[in-house]
Enzyme design. Sequence first.
Site, short mmCIF file in Angstrom:
data_model
loop_
_atom_site.label_atom_id
_atom_site.label_comp_id
_atom_site.label_asym_id
_atom_site.label_seq_id
_atom_site.Cartn_x
_atom_site.Cartn_y
_atom_site.Cartn_z
N ASN A 279 -7.88 1.82 9.48
CA ASN A 279 -6.64 2.15 10.07
C ASN A 279 -6.74 2.25 11.63
O ASN A 279 -7.51 3.07 12.18
CB ASN A 279 -5.75 3.60 9.85
CG ASN A 279 -5.34 3.53 8.63
OD1 ASN A 279 -5.56 2.61 7.66
ND2 ASN A 279 -4.86 4.69 7.85
N TYR B 247 -4.93 1.69 15.81
CA TYR B 247 -3.70 1.04 16.35
C TYR B 247 -3.73 1.09 17.97
O TYR B 247 -3.09 0.49 18.61
CB TYR B 247 -2.52 2.75 16.38
CG TYR B 247 -2.10 3.13 15.25
CD1 TYR B 247 -3.04 3.47 14.08
CD2 TYR B 247 -0.93 2.47 14.73
CE1 TYR B 247 -2.46 3.77 13.03
CE2 TYR B 247 -0.42 2.59 13.46
CZ TYR B 247 -1.31 3.30 12.48
OH TYR B 247 -0.32 3.37 11.18
N GLU C 83 -7.49 8.49 6.08
CA GLU C 83 -7.95 9.01 7.45
C GLU C 83 -8.59 10.47 7.13
O GLU C 83 -8.00 11.53 7.78
CB GLU C 83 -6.70 9.14 8.36
CG GLU C 83 -6.32 7.66 8.37
CD GLU C 83 -5.01 7.64 9.70
OE1 GLU C 83 -4.92 9.06 10.26
OE2 GLU C 83 -4.80 6.79 10.03
N GLU D 111 -4.09 -0.07 7.88
CA GLU D 111 -2.86 0.18 8.76
C GLU D 111 -3.02 -0.31 10.25
O GLU D 111 -4.15 -0.23 10.69
CB GLU D 111 -2.68 1.99 9.06
CG GLU D 111 -2.06 2.57 7.78
CD GLU D 111 -1.72 3.77 8.03
OE1 GLU D 111 -1.53 4.53 9.38
OE2 GLU D 111 -1.81 4.67 6.98
N HIS E 43 -3.03 11.01 0.54
CA HIS E 43 -2.63 10.75 1.97
C HIS E 43 -1.89 11.98 2.34
O HIS E 43 -0.84 12.18 2.67
CB HIS E 43 -1.47 9.72 1.86
CG HIS E 43 -1.27 9.02 3.35
ND1 HIS E 43 -1.31 7.77 3.68
CD2 HIS E 43 -1.03 9.56 4.59
CE1 HIS E 43 -1.14 7.36 4.84
NE2 HIS E 43 -0.94 8.54 5.64
N ARG F 231 0.82 -1.19 -0.01
CA ARG F 231 0.01 -0.08 -0.08
C ARG F 231 0.76 1.23 0.02
O ARG F 231 1.72 1.34 0.97
CB ARG F 231 -1.04 -0.08 1.13
CG ARG F 231 -1.78 1.06 1.47
CD ARG F 231 -2.70 1.38 2.33
NE ARG F 231 -3.31 2.75 2.47
CZ ARG F 231 -3.42 3.29 3.61
NH1 ARG F 231 -3.12 3.06 4.57
NH2 ARG F 231 -4.06 4.50 3.42
#
Length: 540
Positions: free
Chosen positions: A348, A350, A207, A416, A162, A117
Amino acid sequence: MGVLKSLTIVAMVLGCLCTTMGDDPEYVYPDDWNDPNRDSFLYGTFPDDFIFSSATSAYQIEGGWNTDGKGESIWDNFTHEGGHVYRNSNGDISCDSYNKYKEDVALMAAMGLKYYRFSIAWSRILPQGTINNINEAGINFYQSLIDEMAANGIKPMITLYHWDLPQALQDIGGWDNPDIVQHFKNYAELCFQRFGDRVPLWITFNEPWIVTLFGYGTGQFAPGISEIAYTPYRVTHNIIKSHAAAYHAYNDTYKPFQNGQLGITLNSDWSEPWDRTNQTSLDASDRALQFNLGWFAHPIFKGDYPEIMKTKIAKKSTAQGLSESRLPAFTPEEIAYIKGTGDFFGLNTYTTNQAVANVEDLSNPPSYWKDSDVISWQEGSWPGSGSGWLKIVPWGIRRLINWIDNEYNVPIYVTENGVSTGDKYELDDIIRQKYYRAYINEVLKAIVLDGSNVKGYTAWSLLDNFEWGAGYSERFGLHFVDFNDPDRKRLAKGSVDVLSEIIKNNGFIKSDDKGNAHVVTSYGLAFTCFGVLLSQILNI
Ligand code: PNW
């Protein structure tokens, strides 16, 4: 004799203990998370068509900021202005992937990755952002990258945006100017035309929540605008329309013969209800997710903004003395045009927050942060990382995937996931090795135990790189990059082996852990035998 007797007993007890330990459920984070129902390790494999990938983005790795006709982007402008980024670092050279892309592809191939990606720098192929001036040298760069990947059996998952808007478009208002919809559509179509025959997966935005809030709300990120009550809602409105325009262009004109899928990548932490037995707490968790993911995903997958956002922001706007809601409204035609414009949900994620309801806040001044009436926080005791916001909570990704699966019922790609360590030379990155094993295992559970429709997993990031406001001080890479070395040498960290093994097995095979279990078990047996022997000799 007393000493020998106790030795015998110790040996036997130790023996039994070790032997059973070998059969214990594995915990990746035994000290921090120890809820066997939730945290025990799951052995098993992913579906055959599951995709493993690793990600980067153009501004974070390419460098070559003004090479071969590239135009200036808002991140070039923002970093060069100074005062916004840790140590005033910039992406002028970064990992120098503009020159070293073949090395990068070799690293992916060595890991057994079949997908990569990356993002296209809009101003590299359209220096002024507009379609009337195409930079063929920029197109050639991405063609060469895709060629090199193809030669190594690696397919592209391409992000169109991005965060590096051409500065020339920012000069006319950027995402706050409705004209951006047509500019984005033109740029997207150029990409479909030039690269689309070899791209199975397209992502329009990375995002947008960060773009709209950090770029236009707090001003921490480029273009550095800080107006938190109105602008993020207007900007999001334009981003959603831009996404839909690109989707329709692809769907009508290119998809019929290029056969790719197009989606959007949204970011969110899992929002854990502080008290699962309390409905107010459960509602607060859901609200946090609606104001984050739902803001974008609801219009795209279900049509229009979430009901809770519409009612809350309208009520607050009235109380704040405004004649109309700060949340713009889509017309019925727009709702119909936007609804269904995603083949997949890119996620994405985390980390995790806890959520609890706040008292309804109708006060002035208005702010996005007050609109959801949720208080979120992380426990100080949760294991940390190189980034203040990133606490390591493996079970959160599984709950978040389940929430998305229930809410939207579309294929999910994790686009991600990863963890940072601080800015030091370290190749044996234990934290990252444990993080990947634990988080990927939770994705496996989401598929195998919960039946969620997850199609792929992407590790952020292939390389240490420019981490936005944190500059080079937070390292997310599977590969270490020495930013003081003019050659920007890449060195594999231990997590490369961990991920390669998971990719090779398409999951987690018990035998790859037998090593450890066996060692423990055989120590156990040895101790027991020794004990039995002693007891025989001593006739106890
Ligand atoms: C994502 N935060 O961004 C981006 O897509 C990547 O470009 C980035 O490098 C990666 O996550 C790691 O941070 C984020 O401050 C940037 O909460 C900042 C935050 C979250 C995500």
